[in-house]
Design an enzyme around this catalytic site. Structure first.
Site, mmCIF file in Angstrom:
data_model
loop_
_atom_site.group_PDB
_atom_site.id
_atom_site.type_symbol
_atom_site.label_atom_id
_atom_site.label_comp_id
_atom_site.label_asym_id
_atom_site.label_seq_id
_atom_site.Cartn_x
_atom_site.Cartn_y
_atom_site.Cartn_z
ATOM 1 N NE ARG A 76 161.712 58.092 7.225
ATOM 2 C CZ ARG A 76 160.474 57.947 6.758
ATOM 3 N NH1 ARG A 76 159.810 59.004 6.284
ATOM 4 N NH2 ARG A 76 159.884 56.775 6.782
ATOM 5 N NE ARG A 145 157.241 63.229 4.209
ATOM 6 C CZ ARG A 145 156.778 61.979 4.249
ATOM 7 N NH1 ARG A 145 157.601 60.969 4.007
ATOM 8 N NH2 ARG A 145 155.506 61.729 4.521
ATOM 9 C CE LYS A 229 154.457 59.770 0.371
ATOM 10 N NZ LYS A 229 154.867 58.469 0.922
ATOM 11 C CE LYS A 231 158.486 60.480 -0.699
ATOM 12 N NZ LYS A 231 158.484 59.021 -0.913
ATOM 13 C CB CYS A 451 160.164 48.701 2.244
ATOM 14 S SG CYS A 451 158.886 47.423 2.316
ATOM 15 C CB CYS A 457 156.128 48.874 8.006
ATOM 16 S SG CYS A 457 155.142 49.987 6.977
ATOM 17 C CB CYS A 496 152.248 47.886 1.663
ATOM 18 S SG CYS A 496 152.917 49.574 1.737
ATOM 19 C CB CYS A 500 159.086 52.729 1.063
ATOM 20 S SG CYS A 500 157.700 53.526 1.910
#
Length: 666
Positions: A76, A145, A229, A231, A451, A457, A496, A500
């Site tokens: 990524r 991120r 994480k 953001k 996603c 994934c 899930c 995302c």
């Protein structure tokens, strides 16, 4: 106050905290395992690999019992504000064919992903990206991120220029300083990149009231980096193309009447990741924290990051995001602690205009005599498929005209700095390669996101990217059937509950909860400022029509003038929605139904779908049962319906009747 690198005071740190401590600033065991002949990394190395911008995955479609998994790496990019220079895009395109799965995926955080990179090729691919003015450092892991910003490249709007500039500067401020990245992937050679702003350099090492570690390679992060994480996004008043309320830290550019930068509004505490059946995990929108002058913005960002760093949960990773810290403490306590690091009080939050979601598709003037073009990418997947050759045409345009690119927060791309003289040439190329204009795209598709989910994934419970095209088609048929033909709303789907594609802010959200089943979220706003709520915990994808038809009928009957679907669901409330659904009786002209119970080919009856906890009684005589078909059959029916100009239900009924007549003869 001077900080040491001793671990934060936690009763029982999570396993990942120990891995970070032993990693030698993100070097091991990744560096050692990169040299062995295995085609996969260990679990410990995988955790450190994330900080370098990569996840280990395996292709579930290729799993064979008793055989080794088909391992591949997802890589990524770190692209603040979505900026992709021409040489970087061409490199990514080439790498996707030489080492990946021949596709490129635009992410919901304005970067690109490559899938299917073999471990043995990972160093080559990553080094190629860095040598082409790109980076993956900080795209994943327990650090800040990719920093988002609106992608409209206006040259006559200073506020948009400030948003892009500060998104890049804050990304630099919070970039890990460890030398591990260049040691591992480029053998220690630090590639020349754009020079950091002097204020950013100074702010990074400035120890303001305990924000910094003075004896660490990482002055802001320290040995243990962040609990999870983090953001960030920077935007301008009114432009919510980057979902500002979903960010850990959101900054809004404030300018004066002359267009000069004065400061920033600060929001904090957004986040969407959650876990099914664990109510202690939840999606949350950000709170208004205050305002700071432009001279103080870097110290303010560090103060908020330091608060999360030192007080975020390092024992329970499900409870480690900053949204939980603010939820547990309350906004006032969080704000007071951040102000201790900041060294003064935040000023009052400044009033803002109403937010609006924009995607900037199509041609636009950018304010300096040149143009920019927004191109829709279905589910963010840049690929060639049949007569649709997006991957080929983007490569040709970037190569031929040396045009830079911006990745949007809605998985699309913007090409900019386009001379009006070459506009017709680009338009011709797009048409020749089967690319739809913004007016040719169904709005349901235009405002939808999904996603990747299966097959790559590892967290996916069910399909997302591969199933949403047929799902959107089915919803379009439903809208047509109930007389809502031009209607559209924001639909988002994930495989899930990690969220995302940000389904918890959608007007209609699908969140994978079991194989072929989804939790349904309703009531988000079209401008992405209000959190949706879970309406159904598990809906079989085959039962979509039975579930959604009565809701759409109710929407058509009782909506206010100009009211969106999400606003309607939020206004009437879930109790009224359930009441209407249980009493709803469809007409034969709108559905394929079994008029004689109890035969039903789906997995649920309507009352099972709408909640076991509902107090509204269900009259079984009111329930009709729908015949479900596979997506492939439905798509054939839909194509024939369009060709012959007949409703899908008419064709399906005819086929069933002919089959039943044939049985009688036999």
């Amino acid at each position: 106050m001077t900080l040491s690198t001793t671990p934060p005071k936690v009763s029982k740190p999570s396993k990942v905290e120990g891995l970070k401590e032993r990693s030698n600033s993100l070097r091991e065991p990744l560096a050692t395992e990169l040299l062995n002949d295995l085609n996969y990394f260990s679990e410990d190395a995988i955790q450190i690999l994330k900080f370098h911008g990569s996840y280990q995955q395996d292709n579930r479609d290729n799993r064979v019992k008793g055989q080794e998994k088909d391992y591949g790496m997802m890589l990524r990019t770190r692209s603040p504000g979505g900026f992709i220079p021409p040489q970087l895009y061409l490199t990514i395109d080439q790498l996707s064919d030489e080492y990946g799965n021949h596709t490129i995926r635009a992410t919901t955080r304005q970067g690109f992903q490559l899938h299917g990179i073999l471990k043995k090729n990972l160093k080559t691919v990553l080094a190629s990206i860095v040598n082409s003015m790109g980076s993956t450092l900080g795209a994943c892991g327990d650090i800040n991120r990719n920093v988002m910003a609106p992608t409209a490249p206006y040259k006559n709007r200073s506020d948009y220029e400030y948003a892009r500039t500060y998104a890049n500067n804050i990304a630099d401020l919070l970039t890990p300083q460890t030398g591990a990245y260049y040691e591992i992937w480029l053998d220690g050679e630090k590639v020349i990149t754009a020079e950091e702003h002097p204020e950013v350099k100074a702010a990074r090492i400035r120890n303001t009231n305990g924000t910094n570690y003075t004896d660490s390679e990482e002055p802001i992060y320290g040995t243990y980096y962040l609990p999870r994480k983090f953001k960030c996004a920077v935007t301008v008043p009114g432009d919510n193309s980057i979902d500002i309320y979903t960010q850990d830290l959101g900054l809004v550019v404030i300018t004066n009447a002359a267009g000069e930068l004065e400061g920033f509004n600060i929001l904090a505490g957004g986040g969407l990741g959650r876990t099914h059946n664990k109510e202690e995990t939840f999606a949350r929108v950000a709170d208004e924290i205050g305002y700071v002058d432009k001279a103080d913005i870097y110290d303010a960002v560090k103060a908020i990051v330091a608060t999360q760093r030192d007080y975020g949960d390092r024992s329970n990773r499900r409870h480690a995001r900053m949204k939980y810290l603010i939820h547990d403490w309350g906004v006032d306590k969080f704000k007071a602690k951040a102000e201790e690091y900041f060294g003064k009080a935040f000023k009052p939050f400044k009033s803002l205009p109403a937010w609006k979601y924009q995607d900037y598709l199509g041609w636009h003037e950018q304010g300096d005599g040149q143009l920019f073009l927004g191109i829709s990418i279905e589910n963010g997947r840049i690929k060639d498929e049949g007569n649709f050759r997006l991957k080929t045409v983007l490569r040709q345009i970037v190569e031929q005209f040396e045009i830079p690119m911006l990745v949007t927060g809605n998985q699309n791309v913007i090409l900019y700095d386009i001379s009006p003289e070459v506009q017709p040439k680009i338009q011709t190329l797009l048409k020749e390669h089967g690319i739809k204009t913004e007016t040719e795209i169904d709005p349901l598709e235009r405002y939808a996101m999904a996603c990747p989910a299966f097959p790559t994934c590892g967290l996916a419970i069910t399909e997302s990217e591969r199933v949403i095209p047929s799902l959107l088609g089915r919803i379009r048929v439903l809208l047509d059937n109930v007389g809502l033909q031009p209607e559209h709303f924001v639909i988002r789907m994930t495989g899930c509950p990690n969220g995302c594609a940000r389904p918890y802010m959608a007007e209609l959200g699908f969140v994978g909860s079991a194989p072929d089943a989804y939790q349904i979220w309703l009531g988000g706003s079209p401008n992405q400022t209000r959190l949706a709520q879970a309406f159904v915990n598990r809906l079989s994808i085959h039962d979509l029509e039975t579930f959604l038809t009565p809701i759409l009928v109710y929407f058509k009957q009782d909506r206010k003038v100009g009211e969106s679907f999400g606003d309607f669901c939020d206004r009437v409330g879930f109790d009224e929605l359930r009441k209407f659904m249980t009493s709803y009786s469809t007409t034969a002209s709108m559905n394929i139904e079994t008029q004689e119970a109890p035969v039903f080919t789906g997995s649920q009856t309507l009352p099972e779908m709408i909640d076991a906890d509902s107090d509204n009684p269900v009259d079984p005589s009111k329930i009709r049962h729908r015949v479900s078909v596979r997506d492939s059959v439905y798509n054939q029916l839909k194509a024939e319906s369009k060709r012959l100009g007949k409703p899908v239900v008419e064709l399906a009924t005819q086929a069933i009747e002919e089959y039943l007549e044939k049985l009688k003869v036999e």
